[in-house]
Design a protein around this motif. Structure first.
Motif, mmCIF file in Angstrom:
data_model
loop_
_atom_site.group_PDB
_atom_site.id
_atom_site.type_symbol
_atom_site.label_atom_id
_atom_site.label_comp_id
_atom_site.label_asym_id
_atom_site.label_seq_id
_atom_site.Cartn_x
_atom_site.Cartn_y
_atom_site.Cartn_z
ATOM 1 N N PRO A 35 -4.516 -14.118 -8.578
ATOM 2 C CA PRO A 35 -3.837 -12.835 -8.806
ATOM 3 C C PRO A 35 -3.312 -12.186 -7.540
ATOM 4 C CG PRO A 35 -6.134 -12.759 -9.554
ATOM 5 C CD PRO A 35 -5.880 -14.135 -9.116
ATOM 6 N N ARG A 36 -3.894 -12.563 -6.379
ATOM 7 C CA ARG A 36 -3.416 -11.944 -5.143
ATOM 8 C C ARG A 36 -2.184 -12.641 -4.587
ATOM 9 N NH1 ARG A 36 -8.512 -10.345 -1.278
ATOM 10 N NH2 ARG A 36 -9.415 -8.854 -2.699
ATOM 11 N N PHE A 37 -1.724 -13.680 -5.232
ATOM 12 C CA PHE A 37 -0.611 -14.471 -4.702
ATOM 13 C C PHE A 37 0.565 -13.571 -4.310
ATOM 14 C CE2 PHE A 37 3.236 -17.038 -5.287
ATOM 15 C CZ PHE A 37 2.960 -18.053 -4.407
ATOM 16 N N ARG A 38 1.048 -13.753 -3.080
ATOM 17 C CA ARG A 38 2.153 -12.926 -2.610
ATOM 18 C C ARG A 38 3.453 -13.629 -2.962
ATOM 19 N NH1 ARG A 38 -0.950 -12.316 2.758
ATOM 20 N NH2 ARG A 38 0.581 -13.685 3.662
ATOM 21 N N THR A 140 -1.902 -8.439 -7.338
ATOM 22 C CA THR A 140 -2.982 -7.493 -7.024
ATOM 23 C C THR A 140 -3.226 -7.404 -5.527
ATOM 24 O OG1 THR A 140 -4.696 -9.163 -7.183
ATOM 25 C CG2 THR A 140 -4.132 -7.999 -9.196
ATOM 26 N N TRP A 141 -2.348 -7.986 -4.728
ATOM 27 C CA TRP A 141 -2.523 -7.981 -3.283
ATOM 28 C C TRP A 141 -2.527 -6.551 -2.740
ATOM 29 C CZ3 TRP A 141 -0.403 -6.775 1.400
ATOM 30 C CH2 TRP A 141 -0.954 -7.464 2.486
ATOM 31 N N PHE A 142 -3.586 -6.194 -2.068
ATOM 32 C CA PHE A 142 -3.752 -4.865 -1.466
ATOM 33 C C PHE A 142 -3.722 -3.739 -2.499
ATOM 34 C CE2 PHE A 142 -3.325 -1.514 1.676
ATOM 35 C CZ PHE A 142 -4.244 -1.979 2.586
ATOM 36 N N ARG A 143 -3.959 -4.043 -3.745
ATOM 37 C CA ARG A 143 -4.013 -2.999 -4.770
ATOM 38 C C ARG A 143 -5.315 -3.142 -5.535
ATOM 39 N NH1 ARG A 143 -0.707 -0.640 -2.102
ATOM 40 N NH2 ARG A 143 1.522 -0.669 -2.477
ATOM 41 N N PRO A 144 -6.408 -2.588 -4.984
ATOM 42 C CA PRO A 144 -7.719 -2.774 -5.628
ATOM 43 C C PRO A 144 -7.759 -2.232 -7.054
ATOM 44 C CG PRO A 144 -7.857 -1.290 -3.737
ATOM 45 C CD PRO A 144 -6.497 -1.859 -3.729
#
Ligand code: SF4
Ligand code: SF4
Lengths: 166, 367
Positions: A35-38, A140-144
């Motif tokens: 989900p954190r994939f940029r 979801t990168w940098f968005r907790p």
């Protein structure tokens, strides 16, 4: 002495014949993404954006171009600037995500796709209209706040601006 | 009657599949024997040091990803350590553990690449490489969970790491730790003691410890020559002083030793990661510092044991938001100093193998 190597080598071939393959048949099967994939398709929410241009200043390459005029109405923050131009030249983008890190209003998100091939460099510029009309599956990168909800951009529902805030 | 012979000079590279990038060597041969080697580099020069001078301290992290692109984490780590030293920032405990985990994962993946390509150079075309890449893929998946990228990671930040690891990371890394030793055994079963590998690498390209020190080589190249020098022990950074691990050392300094040493280091790295996963405390992962760090006027040098050797960053601050000078001591470039010592006198066929065993990365050599 020599010759054992051949037998050993054939043994390896034989054991591998019965192993589950590690490869993925890519175009038919989707590569699982975290989900954190940029990814490439930036998700931008005009309703949240105040036009502060922190993202543009923080980008190491300076490839975000923002033109604003006073008098816009930003929904969560009240009066702000209205956005005329918001171009991201992803032909030069290195997907470092620093722009997302810089955005104080949770308006800009990394996307999840990686298949945006084009024939011309000009077509790689994401314009404001594209950002407005695209289906937004933010990473979801940098968005907790998205991570807490266990949001999965790959194959997930597109999110509206109200759902992505803190 | 004697035949008149004369030395032949051959250009190898810059575009040659065995040179691991755009590297060129001007080699003088007498028949098959190498008489002289002159490395020529600079084809991949991107001016990273100069570019760093006009970017803020936070933005330079993205440049360091691109130095040695098979070990971005170590580059990130060396850079952020230098800035932290310069600005007097102490990262939180949990961040230091996460950094060590990430750096050791990167060491495994870099050594896998090195081993794979080393065998590729030996003529074992692609098969061992694919084995190594199979596990590297697992590591890259872990990185993707951690920071959303696979190669150019930009994971570390001045004052910690950018964000805590997601919950799914911990089971995944436990899983990795459980199956990885088996795979390392599998490589050893296939490679260590293989007759072809032995006859091609044993006692080839011997580097004496003395020479390695004089050439200021570091990393596996230095340790394979029998010198016990590892910055993780000699000058511990982050939490390495709390972890137990051995530093594998070679005996002869030949190509085979360099291969064995990398495999042994993979095992040690697994040990380190296991301890870190057990010990890691809860807490914040990033010190609250302004986006635009302004370190006081001064300079600082920080170095780490990257997979290839000592990677150091020397930063000079003039009190502004960007470094005044950023000098990178890259292990790949300095390890090339031993090239003449280990190539001259050997045959053409050994040259490619020996060169591959140094494990350089052109992104780092030319910067
Ligand atoms: S991801 Fe990095 S390079 Fe791309 S627009 Fe954002 S800050 Fe710039
Ligand atoms: S996306 Fe965020 S940082 Fe960029 S202008 Fe809008 S509010 Fe500011």
């Amino acid at each position: 002495m020599y010759g054992i190597g051949i037998a050993k080598g054939l043994m390896v071939t034989l054991t591998n014949l019965f192993r589950k393959p590690f490869t993925i048949q890519y175009p038919e099967e989707a590569v699982p993404q975290s989900p954190r994939f940029r990814g490439e398709e930036f998700a931008w929410y005009e309703e949240r954006c105040t036009g502060c241009a922190s993202c543009a200043k923080y980008c190491p390459l300076g490839i975000i171009r923002i033109v604003t005029h006073p008098g816009g109405a930003n929904v969560p923050e009240g009066d702000s600037y209205a956005i005329d131009v918001f171009d991201i030249d992803i032909g030069r983008c290195m997907f470092c995500g620093l722009c997302v890190e810089a955005c104080p209003y949770d308006a800009l998100f990394m996307g999840s796709g990686f298949e945006r091939g084009q024939y011309r460099r000009d077509d790689l510029i994401i314009t404001v209209d594209e950002l407005r009309s695209s289906e937004r599956r933010p990473s979801t990168w940098f968005r907790p706040q998205l991570e807490e909800r266990d949001y999965r951009p790959q194959g997930g529902e597109p999110l509206s601006w109200e759902e992505v805030g803190r | 009657m004697t035949l008149r012979t004369e030395p032949v000079t051959i250009n190898l590279g810059p575009q040659h599949p065995s040179t691991h990038g755009v590297f060129r060597m001007r080699i003088t041969f007498d028949g098959e024997v190498i008489l002289d080697v002159e490395p020529v580099f600079g084809y991949l020069h991107r001016g990273s040091e100069k570019l760093a001078e006009e970017r803020t301290y936070a933005q330079v992290v993205t440049l360091t990803d691109r130095l040695d692109y098979v070990s971005s984490m170590s580059n990130n780590l060396a850079y952020v350590l230098a800035v932290e030293k310069l600005a007097g920032i102490q990262p939180p405990e949990r961040a230091m553990y996460l950094r060590v985990i990430a750096a050791e994962l990167q060491r495994i993946s870099s050594h896998l690449v090195a081993t794979g390509f080393f065998l590729n150079d030996l003529g074992a075309l692609a098969t061992p490489l694919m084995y190594c890449f199979r596990e590297r893929e697992k590591i890259l998946d872990l990185f993707e969970m951690l920071c959303g990228a696979r190669i150019t990671l930009s994971y570390m930040r001045v004052g910690g790491v950018f964000q805590d690891a997601p919950t799914e990371f911990w089971p995944a890394i436990r899983d990795f730790l459980s199956f990885m030793p088996e795979y390392v055994d599998e490589y050893e079963k296939m490679l260590t003691g293989n007759e072809i590998l032995l006859s091609r690498t044993k006692d080839v390209g011997i580097l004496a410890g003395e020479t390695a020190i004089n050439c200021s080589a570091s990393g596996p190249v230095l340790r394979s020559a029998g010198v016990n020098w590892d910055l993780r022990k000699a000058d511990p950074y982050d939490v390495y002083d709390r972890l137990e691990f051995d530093v594998p050392v070679g005996t002869v300094g030949d190509n085979y030793d360099r291969y064995l040493l990398r495999i042994a280091e993979i095992r040690q790295s697994l040990r380190i990661i296991e301890q870190c996963v057990d010990q890691i405390p809860e807490g914040p992962v990033r010190e609250r510092i302004p986006n635009l760090v302004r370190p006081p006027v001064g300079d600082a040098y920080a170095h780490v044991e990257s997979p290839k050797g000592e990677l150091g960053f020397y930063l000079v601050s003039d009190g502004s938001i960007a470094p005044y000078r950023c000098k990178i001591r890259s292990p790949s470039l300095i390890n090339l100093t031993v090239l003449r010592d280990i190539l001259i006198g050997w045959k053409l066929a050994d040259m490619i193998v020996t060169f591959g065993s140094i494990d350089i990365n052109m992104g780092e050599v030319d910067r």
